[in-house]
Write an enzyme that holds these catalytic residues in place. Structure first.
Site, PDB file in Angstrom:
ATOM      1  N   HIS A  34      -2.237   1.546   6.779  1.00  0.00           N
ATOM      2  CA  HIS A  34      -1.700   2.774   7.399  1.00  0.00           C
ATOM      3  C   HIS A  34      -2.232   4.000   6.653  1.00  0.00           C
ATOM      4  CE1 HIS A  34       1.044   5.790   8.904  1.00  0.00           C
ATOM      5  NE2 HIS A  34       1.642   5.915   7.737  1.00  0.00           N
ATOM      6  N   HIS A  60       0.761  10.272   1.255  1.00  0.00           N
ATOM      7  CA  HIS A  60       1.852  10.928   1.993  1.00  0.00           C
ATOM      8  C   HIS A  60       3.170  10.150   2.006  1.00  0.00           C
ATOM      9  CE1 HIS A  60       0.648   8.433   5.531  1.00  0.00           C
ATOM     10  NE2 HIS A  60       1.870   8.652   5.964  1.00  0.00           N
ATOM     11  N   ASP A  61       3.117   8.826   1.835  1.00  0.00           N
ATOM     12  CA  ASP A  61       4.364   8.041   1.850  1.00  0.00           C
ATOM     13  C   ASP A  61       4.806   7.586   0.460  1.00  0.00           C
ATOM     14  OD1 ASP A  61       5.078   8.079   4.586  1.00  0.00           O
ATOM     15  OD2 ASP A  61       3.624   6.494   5.060  1.00  0.00           O
ATOM     16  N   GLU A  64       8.369   9.005  -0.483  1.00  0.00           N
ATOM     17  CA  GLU A  64       9.416   8.509   0.417  1.00  0.00           C
ATOM     18  C   GLU A  64       9.639   6.997   0.273  1.00  0.00           C
ATOM     19  OE1 GLU A  64       9.357  10.400   4.286  1.00  0.00           O
ATOM     20  OE2 GLU A  64       9.914   8.494   5.203  1.00  0.00           O
ATOM     21  N   ASP A  65       8.572   6.255   0.083  1.00  0.00           N
ATOM     22  CA  ASP A  65       8.668   4.789   0.185  1.00  0.00           C
ATOM     23  C   ASP A  65       8.400   4.027  -1.103  1.00  0.00           C
ATOM     24  OD1 ASP A  65       9.281   5.014   2.868  1.00  0.00           O
ATOM     25  OD2 ASP A  65       7.211   4.766   3.530  1.00  0.00           O
ATOM     26  N   ASP A 121      -0.300  10.863  10.952  1.00  0.00           N
ATOM     27  CA  ASP A 121       0.705   9.830  10.663  1.00  0.00           C
ATOM     28  C   ASP A 121       1.283   9.271  11.966  1.00  0.00           C
ATOM     29  OD1 ASP A 121       2.488   8.334   9.024  1.00  0.00           O
ATOM     30  OD2 ASP A 121       4.023   9.879   9.224  1.00  0.00           O
TER      31      ASP A 121
HETATM   32 ZN    ZN Z   1       3.100   7.358   7.118  1.00  0.00          ZN
END
Ligand code: ZN
Length: 178
Positions: A34, A60-61, A64-65, A121
């Site tokens: 991704h 980018h993630d 958050e992740d 995204d």
């Molecule tokens: Zn993403």
């Protein structure tokens, strides 16, 4: 620092942080796929004119992740990359419905760079839903995601016609996919 070196470090950082994570779809693609797709979309859309933006797309993630922190990104990749990632990071302490509502609300006020990452995204996510739908996702749930993603992207438009066309094509493919 040389931007190719930074780019290589960003891919390595993301691969290590997201290690073991997989996409929701039945194919269970490694999560890094991704990130490489979003970064490639951003790179193509901008002709590579803004290396920070591609690095932020790769990362980018991560906040958050994964356990990555904004401070860690700022120290390793600079304050602008950290700030772009912060712009596309949801507050996970909020309920999911509220996070989704805030994404729509915040999208219009995001920087051009953050809008570019958001469109890439959502494009990647729609392509994944078409290519490998998650088990247990009824048509309705897929449509809900598509409609929500379209609302977010509607507020990001007029930053990059080529990228917006990629999103539109992915949305049309998903709509036509039965
Ligand atoms: Zn993403």
């Amino acid at each position: 620092m040389n931007s190719l070196v930074t780019l290589a470090r960003a891919y390595d950082f993301a691969a290590v942080k997201h290690i073991g994570q997989r996409r929701k779809g039945d194919a269970g693609e490694p999560y890094i796929n991704h990130l490489t797709e979003v970064a490639a979309l951003v790179a193509e859309a901008t002709g590579g004119a803004d290396p920070d933006l591609i690095v932020a797309a790769i990362l980018h993630d991560t906040v958050e992740d994964t356990g990555a922190t904004p401070g860690e990104l700022a120290a390793s990749f600079g304050p602008r990359v950290a700030s772009l990632v912060a712009e596309v990071t949801d507050d996970k302490s909020l309920p999911k419905a509220e996070r989704k509502r805030l994404q729509i609300e915040h999208a219009a006020h995001a920087s051009t760079g953050a809008k570019t990452i958001k469109i890439a995204d959502k494009t990647s996510n729609l392509r994944a839903l078409a290519a490998s739908p998650p088990t247990g996702w009824a048509r309705e749930r897929r449509d809900d995601y598509l409609n929500w993603a379209s609302e977010v992207v509607a507020r990001c438009r007029c930053v990059n016609p080529w990228l917006e066309a990629q999103f539109d094509a992915a949305a049309a493919a998903l709509r036509g996919g039965g």
